[in-house]
Design an enzyme around this catalytic site. Structure first.
Site, PDB file in Angstrom:
ATOM      1  N   ARG A 165     -47.039 -51.928 -43.635  1.00  0.00           N
ATOM      2  CA  ARG A 165     -48.015 -52.603 -42.780  1.00  0.00           C
ATOM      3  C   ARG A 165     -47.788 -54.113 -42.837  1.00  0.00           C
ATOM      4  O   ARG A 165     -46.961 -54.590 -43.604  1.00  0.00           O
ATOM      5  CB  ARG A 165     -49.447 -52.239 -43.204  1.00  0.00           C
ATOM      6  CG  ARG A 165     -49.621 -52.397 -44.717  1.00  0.00           C
ATOM      7  CD  ARG A 165     -50.968 -52.753 -45.148  1.00  0.00           C
ATOM      8  NE  ARG A 165     -51.355 -54.054 -44.648  1.00  0.00           N
ATOM      9  CZ  ARG A 165     -50.900 -55.208 -45.134  1.00  0.00           C
ATOM     10  NH1 ARG A 165     -50.040 -55.269 -46.133  1.00  0.00           N
ATOM     11  NH2 ARG A 165     -51.315 -56.352 -44.610  1.00  0.00           N
ATOM     12  N   GLY A 166     -48.606 -54.828 -42.042  1.00  0.00           N
ATOM     13  CA  GLY A 166     -48.397 -56.274 -41.919  1.00  0.00           C
ATOM     14  C   GLY A 166     -47.448 -56.483 -40.745  1.00  0.00           C
ATOM     15  O   GLY A 166     -46.420 -55.804 -40.639  1.00  0.00           O
ATOM     16  N   ASP A 225     -51.538 -61.045 -36.026  1.00  0.00           N
ATOM     17  CA  ASP A 225     -50.778 -59.878 -35.549  1.00  0.00           C
ATOM     18  C   ASP A 225     -50.210 -60.101 -34.154  1.00  0.00           C
ATOM     19  O   ASP A 225     -49.159 -59.562 -33.811  1.00  0.00           O
ATOM     20  CB  ASP A 225     -51.656 -58.628 -35.591  1.00  0.00           C
ATOM     21  CG  ASP A 225     -51.799 -58.177 -37.032  1.00  0.00           C
ATOM     22  OD1 ASP A 225     -52.647 -58.741 -37.738  1.00  0.00           O
ATOM     23  OD2 ASP A 225     -51.009 -57.318 -37.458  1.00  0.00           O
TER      24      ASP A 225
HETATM   25  O1  MRU Z   1     -53.658 -53.317 -40.468  1.00  0.00           O
HETATM   26  P1  MRU Z   1     -52.727 -54.210 -41.237  1.00  0.00           P
HETATM   27  O2  MRU Z   1     -52.943 -54.138 -42.720  1.00  0.00           O
HETATM   28  O3  MRU Z   1     -51.293 -54.020 -40.839  1.00  0.00           O
HETATM   29  O4  MRU Z   1     -53.145 -55.664 -40.774  1.00  0.00           O
HETATM   30  C1  MRU Z   1     -52.429 -56.764 -41.227  1.00  0.00           C
HETATM   31  C2  MRU Z   1     -53.038 -58.047 -40.852  1.00  0.00           C
HETATM   32  O5  MRU Z   1     -53.979 -58.113 -40.092  1.00  0.00           O
HETATM   33  C3  MRU Z   1     -52.392 -59.290 -41.374  1.00  0.00           C
HETATM   34  O6  MRU Z   1     -53.343 -60.311 -41.456  1.00  0.00           O
HETATM   35  C4  MRU Z   1     -51.330 -59.716 -40.356  1.00  0.00           C
HETATM   36  O7  MRU Z   1     -50.404 -58.705 -40.103  1.00  0.00           O
HETATM   37  C5  MRU Z   1     -50.661 -60.947 -40.747  1.00  0.00           C
HETATM   38  S1  MRU Z   1     -49.322 -60.565 -41.802  1.00  0.00           S
HETATM   39  C6  MRU Z   1     -48.377 -61.515 -42.388  1.00  0.00           C
END
Ligand code: MRU
Length: 343
Positions: free
Chosen positions: A45-46, A234
């Protein structure tokens, strides 16, 4: 920290982020379907990291083609599968477009012959992300003042990018440079990326932090305990509106109320010029059970309905600056974003 993703020659290995911090378990993805599933259930994720994983997934998808199957049609099917796994982060679609350029160079070539070039691409995307993270960390840390107490939301460190991180990299660099006193870590309901992942990373790095429930951001700001907010993103629209983990918008409104600078850190691959404003961002909605249960335990009556938006949009007027690898962007974002993407 080592990257939570590694190529094993015939499979993509991922540190299963759904199991952290209790267990460090690596899983093997041997097909594009496995990668799509890992992205869907947040094992990986991220925004930047799912882009890199998606590129490896494309390689695995091409490798599994039948003898002599042409590249173009095969790539379309594999890219559709991977792109559908999660809709909001721009980096996944962006990485798949880079992969399409590789696959499109020789559309009549057997699909299998494109597996290696796509692995090379994924490795290049990971290396570029490492360089971008280092640059963002240096630039972003300069926005902080010695003694700052910084609030962050969700997880934006190595677990989200495979390298230093976006907002997380800025915090790490600011800590080494003596510009950070403490991090306030929003727990990040409902999947607890703050409590489970950011707290785990900060503890390993020896950076002082305190966890707070998402609902406590207001009181810590009202008591003068927060000097700055730094978060990741994102998808950033052409006008600078920022889609990030749900709850970010509320933090930004509170920061504005308390005159606390609100910064966003993201590589240019998160900026989507085809999305004019935040209104056009597709916000992922996840299963209601993520809200009504905590692990295996029900925390609401069995028939409780729940809404589970995974992201929200922070309007650009609440964002003091966007830190990218090409510089620190300031309003008007339409112009600064255009310049950063042209650089
Ligand atoms: O649902 P996730 O855990 O993938 O969400 C991630 C985020 O919202 C982070 O803040 C975003 O990807 C920035 S990452 C460097």
């Amino acid at each position: 920290m080592d990257a939570p993703l590694r190529w094993a020659g015939d499979a993509l290995e991922l540190l299963d982020q759904t199991r952290l911090p209790a267990e460090e378990v690596w899983i093997r993805c041997e097909s594009a379907e496995d990668v799509a599933d890992a992205i869907r259930r947040l094992a990986v994720r991220g925004a930047p990291l799912i882009g890199i994983a998606g590129a490896y997934g494309a390689a695995l998808g091409m490798r599994a083609a039948t003898e002599g199957e042409p590249a173009a049609a095969r790539f379309d099917a594999v890219a559709r599968l991977l792109a559908a796994s999660r809709p909001t982060a721009a980096n996944l679609g962006w990485a798949l477009e880079r992969a399409r350029e590789v696959a499109g160079r020789e559309p009549d070539k057997p699909a299998r012959d494109l597996a290696e070039p796509l692995v090379d691409l994924a490795e290049k995307l990971a290396a570029d992300q490492r360089a971008a993270d280092e640059r963002m960390a240096k630039l972003g840390a300069q926005l902080l003042e010695p003694g700052d107490r910084v609030l962050t939301h969700c997880n934006t460190g190595a677990l989200a990018t495979g390298a230093l991180g976006t907002a997380g990299g800025i915090l790490a660099e600011a800590w080494s440079a003596g510009r950070l006193a403490q991090v306030w870590v929003d727990e990040t309901r409902p999947l607890l990326q703050g409590a489970r992942l950011t707290a785990w990373e900060l503890a390993r790095a020896g950076i002082p932090f305190r966890l707070l429930t998402d609902a406590s951001a207001g009181i810590v700001m009202a008591r003068g305990l927060v000097d700055r907010v730094v978060v990741g993103a994102d998808r950033i629209a052409r006008n600078g509106d920022v889609a990030n983990k749900v709850g970010t918008y509320g933090v930004a409104v509170l920061a504005a109320r308390h005159r606390i600078p609100f910064y966003v850190a993201a590589p240019r691959s998160t900026i989507d010029l085809d999305t004019p404003t935040g209104d056009e961002v597709q916000i992922e909605e996840r299963d209601a059970t993520e809200v009504t249960t905590l692990g295996e335990v029900a925390i609401a009556p069995p028939d409780a309905g729940a809404v589970n938006f995974a992201f929200d949009v922070t309007p650009n007027e609440l964002v003091a600056a966007i830190v990218t690898e090409a510089g620190v962007l300031e309003p008007p974002y339409e112009e600064s974003i255009e310049r950063a993407l042209a650089a």
